[in-house]
Design a protein around this motif. Structure first.
Motif: not given
Ligand SMILES: [Zn+2]
Ligand SMILES: [Zn+2]
Length: 152
Positions: A105-117
């Protein structure tokens, strides 16, 4: 019978939620839930996003009510609440088709991407076993700054 139309994809969380404590899905709660359903899995919305979308679709509702509704849907098991950024919580559909995943997650704009691990899941499992805790979920939230928010 509950008075709502069947939701094909997330019938499981729906039943789970209803059986959990018998609370009803009022039309307004259902409208918020449908909003997430329509967007599909993997979308992370803030209360403001939800409010904005409801107002856009001519639903008169206050932001305070949206907050309350979201919190309730989390308690009922329909939504997951994510504490990702300084600017508030995000909510996503709790869906069995969309299992354990992690967030960047981008702490500036809140853009959120998912990943699996798998390693993260494994690490959580091992730690829980070692300490004798019963595992519920292992989720990693990585705070970062996205390309658009990185100063040139
Ligand atoms: Zn997610
Ligand atoms: Zn950003």
């Amino acid at each position: 019978m509950p008075q709502f139309s069947p939701l094909p994809k997330s019938s499981q969380p729906l039943e789970k939620g209803l059986h959990k404590d018998g609370r009803r899905l009022t039309p307004q709660r259902l409208r918020v839930l449908h909003l997430f359903e329509d967007l599909g899995s993997g979308r992370h919305l803030s209360a403001e996003d939800v409010h904005h979308k409801l107002v856009e679709s001519n639903t008169k509702v206050s932001l305070a009510t949206v907050y309350r509704t979201l919190r309730l849907l989390v308690e009922m098991g329909f939504l997951h609440q994510l504490e990702l950024s300084e600017n508030g919580h995000r909510f996503e559909l709790a869906n069995d088709d969309h299992p354990d995943h992690h967030h960047l997650v981008c702490i500036r704009c809140g853009r959120t991407e998912e990943f699996e691990c798998d390693e993260v899941l494994e690490a959580g499992k091992l730690a829980a076993e070692r300490i004798g805790f019963q595992l519920v979920e292992s989720t990693l939230n990585v705070r970062a700054i996205c390309p658009s928010c990185t100063p040139k």
